[in-house]
Design a protein around this motif. Structure first.
Motif, PDB file in Angstrom:
ATOM      1  N   CYS A 116      30.214  12.894  29.187  1.00 18.19           N
ATOM      2  CA  CYS A 116      30.096  12.259  30.500  1.00 18.19           C
ATOM      3  C   CYS A 116      29.990  13.353  31.550  1.00 18.19           C
ATOM      4  O   CYS A 116      30.075  14.539  31.244  1.00 18.19           O
ATOM      5  N   LEU A 117      29.800  12.947  32.778  1.00 14.66           N
ATOM      6  CA  LEU A 117      29.726  13.887  33.896  1.00 14.66           C
ATOM      7  C   LEU A 117      30.899  13.647  34.831  1.00 14.66           C
ATOM      8  O   LEU A 117      31.351  12.516  35.001  1.00 14.66           O
ATOM      9  N   THR A 118      31.369  14.726  35.438  1.00 18.53           N
ATOM     10  CA  THR A 118      32.443  14.638  36.422  1.00 18.53           C
ATOM     11  C   THR A 118      32.290  15.797  37.397  1.00 18.53           C
ATOM     12  O   THR A 118      31.368  16.606  37.269  1.00 18.53           O
ATOM     13  N   ASN A 119      33.174  15.874  38.356  1.00 20.18           N
ATOM     14  CA  ASN A 119      33.231  17.047  39.231  1.00 20.18           C
ATOM     15  C   ASN A 119      34.691  17.322  39.588  1.00 20.18           C
ATOM     16  O   ASN A 119      35.559  16.471  39.428  1.00 20.18           O
ATOM     17  N   ILE A 120      34.930  18.533  40.043  1.00 17.25           N
ATOM     18  CA  ILE A 120      36.288  18.948  40.393  1.00 17.25           C
ATOM     19  C   ILE A 120      36.635  18.400  41.772  1.00 17.25           C
ATOM     20  O   ILE A 120      35.901  18.615  42.736  1.00 17.25           O
ATOM     21  N   ILE A 121      37.763  17.694  41.845  1.00 19.44           N
ATOM     22  CA  ILE A 121      38.241  17.172  43.126  1.00 19.44           C
ATOM     23  C   ILE A 121      39.001  18.256  43.871  1.00 19.44           C
ATOM     24  O   ILE A 121      38.784  18.494  45.047  1.00 19.44           O
ATOM     25  N   SER A 122      39.923  18.927  43.148  1.00 18.23           N
ATOM     26  CA  SER A 122      40.692  19.996  43.785  1.00 18.23           C
ATOM     27  C   SER A 122      41.306  20.914  42.737  1.00 18.23           C
ATOM     28  O   SER A 122      41.442  20.546  41.572  1.00 18.23           O
ATOM     29  N   VAL A 123      41.673  22.102  43.204  1.00 17.99           N
ATOM     30  CA  VAL A 123      42.365  23.087  42.381  1.00 17.99           C
ATOM     31  C   VAL A 123      43.736  23.292  43.018  1.00 17.99           C
ATOM     32  O   VAL A 123      43.830  23.696  44.177  1.00 17.99           O
ATOM     33  N   ASP A 124      44.783  22.992  42.285  1.00 14.01           N
ATOM     34  CA  ASP A 124      46.161  23.113  42.760  1.00 14.01           C
ATOM     35  C   ASP A 124      46.752  24.404  42.198  1.00 14.01           C
ATOM     36  O   ASP A 124      47.257  24.435  41.079  1.00 14.01           O
ATOM     37  N   VAL A 125      46.655  25.473  42.983  1.00 12.78           N
ATOM     38  CA  VAL A 125      47.099  26.789  42.539  1.00 12.78           C
ATOM     39  C   VAL A 125      48.608  26.802  42.310  1.00 12.78           C
ATOM     40  O   VAL A 125      49.091  27.371  41.320  1.00 12.78           O
ATOM     41  N   LYS A 126      49.350  26.156  43.199  1.00 16.68           N
ATOM     42  CA  LYS A 126      50.815  26.147  43.108  1.00 16.68           C
ATOM     43  C   LYS A 126      51.294  25.557  41.787  1.00 16.68           C
ATOM     44  O   LYS A 126      52.210  26.082  41.154  1.00 16.68           O
ATOM     45  N   ASN A 127      50.673  24.464  41.343  1.00 17.59           N
ATOM     46  CA  ASN A 127      51.079  23.788  40.114  1.00 17.59           C
ATOM     47  C   ASN A 127      50.194  24.133  38.913  1.00 17.59           C
ATOM     48  O   ASN A 127      50.310  23.502  37.858  1.00 17.59           O
ATOM     49  N   HIS A 128      49.288  25.100  39.084  1.00 18.11           N
ATOM     50  CA  HIS A 128      48.379  25.536  38.020  1.00 18.11           C
ATOM     51  C   HIS A 128      47.638  24.355  37.389  1.00 18.11           C
ATOM     52  O   HIS A 128      47.572  24.221  36.172  1.00 18.11           O
ATOM     53  N   SER A 129      47.074  23.498  38.250  1.00 17.47           N
ATOM     54  CA  SER A 129      46.381  22.297  37.786  1.00 17.47           C
ATOM     55  C   SER A 129      45.005  22.178  38.428  1.00 17.47           C
ATOM     56  O   SER A 129      44.771  22.691  39.526  1.00 17.47           O
ATOM     57  N   VAL A 130      44.133  21.485  37.724  1.00 17.33           N
ATOM     58  CA  VAL A 130      42.802  21.164  38.230  1.00 17.33           C
ATOM     59  C   VAL A 130      42.649  19.656  38.128  1.00 17.33           C
ATOM     60  O   VAL A 130      42.979  19.057  37.099  1.00 17.33           O
ATOM     61  N   TYR A 131      42.167  19.027  39.205  1.00 20.83           N
ATOM     62  CA  TYR A 131      41.968  17.582  39.233  1.00 20.83           C
ATOM     63  C   TYR A 131      40.468  17.298  39.252  1.00 20.83           C
ATOM     64  O   TYR A 131      39.732  17.884  40.044  1.00 20.83           O
ATOM     65  N   LEU A 132      40.059  16.389  38.363  1.00 25.01           N
ATOM     66  CA  LEU A 132      38.651  16.025  38.240  1.00 25.01           C
ATOM     67  C   LEU A 132      38.486  14.528  38.432  1.00 25.01           C
ATOM     68  O   LEU A 132      39.397  13.752  38.165  1.00 25.01           O
ATOM     69  N   ASP A 133      37.292  14.154  38.876  1.00 24.15           N
ATOM     70  CA  ASP A 133      36.960  12.744  39.078  1.00 24.15           C
ATOM     71  C   ASP A 133      37.039  12.001  37.754  1.00 24.15           C
ATOM     72  O   ASP A 133      36.650  12.528  36.710  1.00 24.15           O
ATOM     73  N   ILE A 134      37.532  10.784  37.780  1.00 28.22           N
ATOM     74  CA  ILE A 134      37.680   9.968  36.575  1.00 28.22           C
ATOM     75  C   ILE A 134      36.596   8.905  36.553  1.00 28.22           C
ATOM     76  O   ILE A 134      36.132   8.451  37.603  1.00 28.22           O
ATOM     77  N   GLY A 135      36.189   8.517  35.363  1.00 27.83           N
ATOM     78  CA  GLY A 135      35.143   7.514  35.211  1.00 27.83           C
ATOM     79  C   GLY A 135      35.637   6.106  35.480  1.00 27.83           C
ATOM     80  O   GLY A 135      36.841   5.847  35.571  1.00 27.83           O
ATOM     81  N   LEU A 136      34.703   5.165  35.563  1.00 29.00           N
ATOM     82  CA  LEU A 136      35.037   3.769  35.840  1.00 29.00           C
ATOM     83  C   LEU A 136      35.355   2.979  34.573  1.00 29.00           C
ATOM     84  O   LEU A 136      35.991   1.938  34.640  1.00 29.00           O
ATOM     85  N   ASP A 137      34.917   3.480  33.425  1.00 27.57           N
ATOM     86  CA  ASP A 137      35.104   2.780  32.155  1.00 27.57           C
ATOM     87  C   ASP A 137      36.484   3.110  31.577  1.00 27.57           C
ATOM     88  O   ASP A 137      36.732   4.236  31.133  1.00 27.57           O
ATOM     89  N   ASP A 138      37.388   2.133  31.570  1.00 27.92           N
ATOM     90  CA  ASP A 138      38.755   2.357  31.099  1.00 27.92           C
ATOM     91  C   ASP A 138      38.812   2.750  29.627  1.00 27.92           C
ATOM     92  O   ASP A 138      39.615   3.600  29.237  1.00 27.92           O
ATOM     93  N   ALA A 139      37.970   2.156  28.792  1.00 30.84           N
ATOM     94  CA  ALA A 139      37.959   2.488  27.362  1.00 30.84           C
ATOM     95  C   ALA A 139      37.537   3.940  27.160  1.00 30.84           C
ATOM     96  O   ALA A 139      38.136   4.676  26.362  1.00 30.84           O
ATOM     97  N   PHE A 140      36.527   4.358  27.906  1.00 22.59           N
ATOM     98  CA  PHE A 140      36.068   5.751  27.831  1.00 22.59           C
ATOM     99  C   PHE A 140      37.173   6.683  28.298  1.00 22.59           C
ATOM    100  O   PHE A 140      37.449   7.709  27.664  1.00 22.59           O
ATOM    101  N   ASN A 141      37.813   6.354  29.411  1.00 30.38           N
ATOM    102  CA  ASN A 141      38.901   7.185  29.945  1.00 30.38           C
ATOM    103  C   ASN A 141      40.040   7.304  28.932  1.00 30.38           C
ATOM    104  O   ASN A 141      40.639   8.375  28.782  1.00 30.38           O
ATOM    105  N   SER A 142      40.342   6.228  28.223  1.00 22.84           N
ATOM    106  CA  SER A 142      41.399   6.259  27.204  1.00 22.84           C
ATOM    107  C   SER A 142      41.037   7.223  26.084  1.00 22.84           C
ATOM    108  O   SER A 142      41.886   7.982  25.611  1.00 22.84           O
TER     109      SER A 142
END
Length: 188
Positions: free
Chosen positions: A44-70
Protein backbone atom coordinates in the motif's frame (compact mmCIF):
# COMPACT_ATOMS: atom_id res chain seq x y z
CA UNK A 1 16.85 -4.26 16.53
CA UNK A 2 15.57 -3.05 13.15
CA UNK A 3 17.71 -3.23 10.04
CA UNK A 4 17.21 -1.72 6.62
CA UNK A 5 16.36 -4.35 4.04
CA UNK A 6 19.18 -4.00 1.55
CA UNK A 7 21.51 -5.85 -0.76
CA UNK A 8 25.20 -6.22 0.10
CA UNK A 9 25.98 -3.86 -2.82
CA UNK A 10 24.00 -1.14 -1.03
CA UNK A 11 26.05 -1.27 2.20
CA UNK A 12 27.85 1.98 1.35
CA UNK A 13 24.46 3.75 1.21
CA UNK A 14 23.31 2.73 4.70
CA UNK A 15 22.74 5.71 6.99
CA UNK A 16 23.44 5.01 10.67
CA UNK A 17 23.68 8.55 12.07
CA UNK A 18 20.48 9.20 14.07
CA UNK A 19 20.44 12.94 13.31
CA UNK A 20 20.75 12.25 9.59
CA UNK A 21 17.96 9.63 9.74
CA UNK A 22 15.71 12.14 11.54
CA UNK A 23 16.51 14.78 8.90
CA UNK A 24 15.72 12.39 6.01
CA UNK A 25 12.40 11.31 7.54
CA UNK A 26 11.46 14.90 8.45
CA UNK A 27 12.15 15.98 4.85
CA UNK A 28 9.91 13.16 3.58
CA UNK A 29 7.18 14.38 5.92
CA UNK A 30 7.48 18.03 4.89
CA UNK A 31 7.33 17.14 1.18
CA UNK A 32 4.40 14.72 1.71
CA UNK A 33 6.36 12.04 -0.19
CA UNK A 34 4.48 8.82 -0.85
CA UNK A 35 6.06 5.70 0.62
CA UNK A 36 5.42 2.13 -0.48
CA UNK A 37 4.61 -0.16 2.45
CA UNK A 38 5.35 -3.86 1.79
CA UNK A 39 4.60 -6.74 4.14
CA UNK A 40 3.81 -10.40 3.56
CA UNK A 41 2.20 -10.18 0.11
CA UNK A 42 0.45 -6.85 0.67
CA UNK A 43 1.47 -3.44 -0.63
CA UNK A 44 0.00 0.00 0.00
CA UNK A 45 1.00 3.65 -0.04
CA UNK A 46 1.32 6.01 2.91
CA UNK A 47 3.20 9.11 3.97
CA UNK A 48 4.89 10.30 7.13
CA UNK A 49 2.68 12.48 9.32
CA UNK A 50 5.37 13.40 11.84
CA UNK A 51 8.67 12.42 13.40
CA UNK A 52 8.66 12.44 17.22
CA UNK A 53 12.33 12.79 18.16
CA UNK A 54 11.63 12.88 21.90
CA UNK A 55 9.84 9.51 21.87
CA UNK A 56 11.91 8.02 19.00
CA UNK A 57 8.74 7.40 16.97
CA UNK A 58 7.52 7.97 13.44
CA UNK A 59 3.81 8.39 12.67
CA UNK A 60 2.42 7.45 9.27
CA UNK A 61 -0.98 7.85 7.64
CA UNK A 62 -3.26 4.84 8.10
CA UNK A 63 -5.46 3.31 5.43
CA UNK A 64 -9.25 3.27 5.35
CA UNK A 65 -9.58 -0.52 5.07
CA UNK A 66 -9.77 -1.97 8.60
CA UNK A 67 -8.99 -5.53 7.46
CA UNK A 68 -5.88 -4.32 5.65
CA UNK A 69 -4.81 -2.26 8.68
CA UNK A 70 -5.22 -5.34 10.90
CA UNK A 71 -2.92 -7.36 8.61
CA UNK A 72 -0.39 -4.52 8.65
CA UNK A 73 -0.41 -4.24 12.45
CA UNK A 74 -0.05 -8.05 12.80
CA UNK A 75 2.93 -8.17 10.43
CA UNK A 76 6.34 -8.94 11.92
CA UNK A 77 8.36 -7.10 9.29
CA UNK A 78 7.33 -4.13 7.17
CA UNK A 79 9.48 -2.50 4.49
CA UNK A 80 8.98 1.21 3.85
CA UNK A 81 10.46 2.55 0.61
CA UNK A 82 10.52 5.53 -1.71
CA UNK A 83 11.65 4.47 -5.16
CA UNK A 84 11.32 7.63 -7.24
CA UNK A 85 14.23 10.10 -7.23
CA UNK A 86 16.52 9.39 -4.30
CA UNK A 87 15.71 5.85 -3.11
CA UNK A 88 15.06 5.49 0.61
CA UNK A 89 14.26 2.18 2.32
CA UNK A 90 14.06 0.82 5.85
CA UNK A 91 12.47 -2.06 7.71
CA UNK A 92 10.36 -1.86 10.86
CA UNK A 93 9.42 -4.75 13.09
CA UNK A 94 7.34 -3.03 15.76
CA UNK A 95 4.21 -1.51 14.20
CA UNK A 96 1.34 -0.27 16.33
CA UNK A 97 -1.77 1.86 16.15
CA UNK A 98 -1.64 5.33 17.69
CA UNK A 99 -4.29 7.96 18.28
CA UNK A 100 -3.18 11.49 17.45
CA UNK A 101 -5.19 14.69 17.80
CA UNK A 102 -6.18 14.42 14.10
CA UNK A 103 -7.11 10.73 14.25
CA UNK A 104 -5.51 7.32 14.08
CA UNK A 105 -2.02 6.69 12.68
CA UNK A 106 0.54 3.95 12.25
CA UNK A 107 3.33 4.24 14.81
CA UNK A 108 6.78 2.76 14.25
CA UNK A 109 10.04 3.11 16.12
CA UNK A 110 12.54 5.54 14.64
CA UNK A 111 14.68 3.34 12.38
CA UNK A 112 18.26 2.75 13.56
CA UNK A 113 19.44 2.43 9.95
CA UNK A 114 18.04 3.21 6.54
CA UNK A 115 19.27 2.99 3.00
CA UNK A 116 19.55 6.25 1.07
CA UNK A 117 20.66 5.78 -2.51
CA UNK A 118 21.17 8.74 -4.78
CA UNK A 119 21.88 7.31 -8.20
CA UNK A 120 24.00 10.20 -9.32
CA UNK A 121 27.43 10.76 -7.86
CA UNK A 122 27.16 14.57 -7.80
CA UNK A 123 24.56 17.00 -6.46
CA UNK A 124 22.32 18.27 -9.25
CA UNK A 125 21.11 21.86 -9.37
CA UNK A 126 17.75 22.40 -11.09
CA UNK A 127 17.40 25.33 -13.49
CA UNK A 128 14.45 27.74 -13.70
CA UNK A 129 11.29 26.47 -15.39
CA UNK A 130 9.73 29.89 -16.06
CA UNK A 131 12.80 31.32 -17.81
CA UNK A 132 14.44 28.19 -19.27
CA UNK A 133 18.19 28.16 -19.74
CA UNK A 134 19.22 27.34 -23.33
CA UNK A 135 22.06 24.95 -24.09
CA UNK A 136 23.57 25.41 -27.57
CA UNK A 137 25.47 22.42 -28.97
CA UNK A 138 27.30 22.84 -32.29
CA UNK A 139 27.14 19.63 -34.37
CA UNK A 140 28.39 18.47 -37.74
CA UNK A 141 29.12 15.15 -39.37
CA UNK A 142 30.55 13.77 -42.60
CA UNK A 143 27.10 13.37 -44.17
CA UNK A 144 26.19 16.99 -43.40
CA UNK A 145 29.33 19.17 -43.43
CA UNK A 146 27.32 22.33 -42.76
CA UNK A 147 27.62 23.16 -39.06
CA UNK A 148 24.35 23.25 -37.17
CA UNK A 149 23.48 24.15 -33.61
CA UNK A 150 21.12 22.11 -31.49
CA UNK A 151 19.22 24.27 -29.04
CA UNK A 152 18.16 22.28 -26.00
CA UNK A 153 16.63 23.34 -22.70
CA UNK A 154 18.81 22.82 -19.63
CA UNK A 155 17.00 20.93 -16.84
CA UNK A 156 19.80 20.49 -14.31
CA UNK A 157 23.55 20.79 -13.98
CA UNK A 158 26.18 19.08 -11.84
CA UNK A 159 29.91 18.42 -11.76
CA UNK A 160 29.20 15.18 -13.63
CA UNK A 161 27.24 16.70 -16.51
CA UNK A 162 23.95 18.28 -17.48
CA UNK A 163 20.39 17.19 -18.06
CA UNK A 164 18.57 18.63 -21.07
CA UNK A 165 15.21 18.33 -22.78
CA UNK A 166 15.24 17.66 -26.51
CA UNK A 167 12.46 17.93 -29.06
CA UNK A 168 11.18 14.72 -30.60
CA UNK A 169 12.67 13.10 -32.62
CA UNK A 170 15.96 13.00 -30.75
CA UNK A 171 18.95 14.04 -32.85
CA UNK A 172 21.01 10.97 -33.76
CA UNK A 173 24.18 12.47 -32.23
CA UNK A 174 22.59 12.69 -28.77
CA UNK A 175 23.54 9.30 -27.38
CA UNK A 176 24.72 8.08 -23.98
CA UNK A 177 28.39 8.90 -23.50
CA UNK A 178 28.54 11.46 -26.34
CA UNK A 179 30.86 14.39 -25.80
CA UNK A 180 30.52 17.81 -27.41
CA UNK A 181 32.93 20.74 -27.62
CA UNK A 182 32.26 24.47 -27.68
CA UNK A 183 28.80 24.21 -26.14
CA UNK A 184 27.27 27.38 -24.76
CA UNK A 185 25.06 27.74 -21.71
CA UNK A 186 23.89 31.23 -20.76
CA UNK A 187 23.09 31.19 -17.07
CA UNK A 188 20.88 34.10 -15.96
Amino acid sequence: MEHAAHNPDEEQFIVRNLKEIIQILTDLSKRHEMLKVSFNHDVCLTNIISVDVKNHSVYLDIGLDDAFNSRLLASHQVVFSKDNGIRIKWTSTNISLATLKDGKAIKIALPQTLMRLQRREFFRLATPIVNPVPCLIPVSDEANPVDRTLELTLVDVSLGGIGVISADPLDSRLVIGASFNQCKISFP
